[in-house]
Write a protein that holds these residues in place. Structure first.
Motif, short mmCIF file in Angstrom:
data_model
loop_
_atom_site.label_atom_id
_atom_site.label_comp_id
_atom_site.label_asym_id
_atom_site.label_seq_id
_atom_site.Cartn_x
_atom_site.Cartn_y
_atom_site.Cartn_z
N CYS A 1 -24.32 -14.18 -50.98
CA CYS A 1 -23.63 -15.31 -51.56
C CYS A 1 -23.73 -16.72 -51.14
N GLY A 2 -24.55 -16.90 -50.15
CA GLY A 2 -24.64 -18.43 -49.99
C GLY A 2 -24.08 -18.44 -48.71
N LEU A 3 -23.24 -17.81 -48.26
CA LEU A 3 -22.54 -18.18 -46.84
C LEU A 3 -23.76 -17.97 -45.76
N ALA A 4 -23.40 -18.66 -44.55
CA ALA A 4 -24.20 -18.63 -43.50
C ALA A 4 -24.08 -17.59 -42.64
N CYS A 5 -24.35 -16.48 -42.70
CA CYS A 5 -24.60 -15.22 -41.73
C CYS A 5 -24.92 -15.80 -40.48
N CYS A 6 -25.95 -16.67 -40.31
CA CYS A 6 -26.56 -17.26 -39.04
C CYS A 6 -25.51 -17.89 -38.24
N LEU A 7 -24.53 -18.41 -38.75
CA LEU A 7 -23.46 -19.26 -38.18
C LEU A 7 -22.01 -18.37 -38.01
N CYS A 8 -22.28 -17.34 -38.69
CA CYS A 8 -20.66 -16.58 -38.94
C CYS A 8 -20.14 -16.34 -37.16
N SER A 9 -18.90 -16.35 -37.43
CA SER A 9 -18.18 -15.78 -35.85
C SER A 9 -18.19 -14.21 -35.86
N GLU A 10 -18.45 -13.78 -36.87
CA GLU A 10 -18.69 -12.18 -36.73
C GLU A 10 -20.27 -11.66 -36.39
N ASN A 11 -21.12 -12.57 -36.42
CA ASN A 11 -22.34 -12.11 -36.11
C ASN A 11 -23.00 -11.57 -34.93
N ASP A 12 -21.91 -11.30 -33.98
CA ASP A 12 -22.27 -10.45 -32.59
C ASP A 12 -22.07 -9.08 -33.36
N SER A 13 -21.34 -8.78 -34.04
CA SER A 13 -21.05 -7.15 -34.52
C SER A 13 -21.69 -7.00 -35.77
N CYS A 14 -22.17 -7.99 -36.73
CA CYS A 14 -22.68 -7.79 -37.99
C CYS A 14 -23.88 -8.29 -38.13
N GLY A 15 -24.75 -7.50 -39.10
CA GLY A 15 -26.00 -8.00 -39.04
C GLY A 15 -26.26 -8.73 -40.53
N GLY A 16 -25.16 -8.86 -41.14
CA GLY A 16 -25.27 -9.60 -42.42
C GLY A 16 -25.50 -8.77 -43.65
N CYS A 17 -25.42 -9.37 -44.77
CA CYS A 17 -25.69 -8.55 -46.10
C CYS A 17 -27.08 -8.10 -46.22
N GLN A 18 -28.09 -8.99 -45.65
CA GLN A 18 -29.33 -8.89 -45.82
C GLN A 18 -29.73 -7.63 -45.13
N ALA A 19 -29.15 -7.29 -44.14
CA ALA A 19 -29.33 -6.12 -43.45
C ALA A 19 -28.56 -4.92 -44.10
N GLY A 20 -27.93 -5.19 -44.80
CA GLY A 20 -27.05 -3.88 -45.53
C GLY A 20 -25.70 -3.90 -44.61
N GLU A 21 -25.35 -4.68 -43.93
CA GLU A 21 -24.36 -4.32 -43.06
C GLU A 21 -22.97 -5.35 -43.53
N CYS A 22 -23.13 -6.23 -44.68
CA CYS A 22 -21.98 -7.01 -44.77
C CYS A 22 -20.50 -6.27 -45.04
N PRO A 23 -19.41 -6.60 -44.32
CA PRO A 23 -18.34 -6.17 -44.17
C PRO A 23 -17.48 -5.84 -45.69
N GLY A 24 -18.23 -6.83 -46.54
CA GLY A 24 -17.63 -6.77 -47.98
C GLY A 24 -18.56 -6.00 -48.83
N LYS A 25 -19.39 -5.24 -48.35
CA LYS A 25 -20.36 -4.53 -49.23
C LYS A 25 -19.66 -3.54 -50.36
N GLU A 26 -18.55 -3.16 -50.18
CA GLU A 26 -17.85 -2.31 -51.00
C GLU A 26 -17.45 -3.05 -52.49
N TRP A 27 -16.95 -4.36 -52.01
CA TRP A 27 -16.29 -5.18 -52.86
C TRP A 27 -16.92 -6.49 -53.60
N CYS A 28 -18.24 -6.89 -52.68
CA CYS A 28 -18.71 -8.25 -52.90
C CYS A 28 -19.53 -7.89 -54.37
N GLU A 29 -19.10 -8.89 -55.24
CA GLU A 29 -19.64 -8.83 -56.51
C GLU A 29 -21.23 -9.71 -56.50
N ASN A 30 -21.30 -10.81 -55.64
CA ASN A 30 -22.34 -11.34 -55.36
C ASN A 30 -23.53 -10.38 -54.77
#
Length: 125
Positions: free
Chosen positions: A10-39
């Motif tokens: 979606c353009g957000l910076a997973c690299c700077l997210c405060s959740e990146n200690d526990s989340c690998g980001g949507c590129q890794a298939g770990e986005c917490p919004g993967k069920e609803w994220c339209e992007n």
């Protein structure tokens, strides 16, 4: 900054997210919004890395918010690596992506072009 997490679909910076200690980001298939994220769903359907790699101009999903839209536009104009370079430089200079919750220095903008200029320079106009 965890540069290896990059920029989300979606353009957000997973690299700077405060959740990146526990989340690998949507590129890794770990986005917490993967069920609803339209992007996420749209970019997977179109087989693109993310909204920034899509030729269409849209404001679906999170792109209706200034920060992800501006980050996406920055990537389209200057490239994803350039965005990562600027975010890394800005972080070293004191810019904070998430200061309180998900709000930070990149959220203080009402204008896409002003935010893009802040990304490029690290200074508010």
């Amino acid at each position: 900054m965890k540069r290896e997490l990059g920029i989300g679909r979606c353009g957000l910076a997973c690299c700077l997210c405060s959740e990146n200690d526990s989340c690998g980001g949507c590129q890794a298939g770990e986005c917490p919004g993967k069920e609803w994220c339209e992007n996420l769903k749209c970019s997977l359907e179109k087989k693109t890395e993310g909204c920034y790699a899509c030729e269409e101009e849209c404001k679906k999903g999170l792109l209706n918010k200034i920060k992800p839209y501006a980050f996406t536009q920055f990537c389209k104009r200057y490239g994803r690596d350039s965005l990562l370079d600027c975010l890394e430089r800005n972080e070293r200079s004191g810019a904070v992506y998430h200061r309180q919750g998900i709000q930070g220095d990149y959220d203080d903008f009402d204008d896409v072009e002003e935010l893009i200029e802040f990304i490029k320079t690290g200074r508010k106009a």
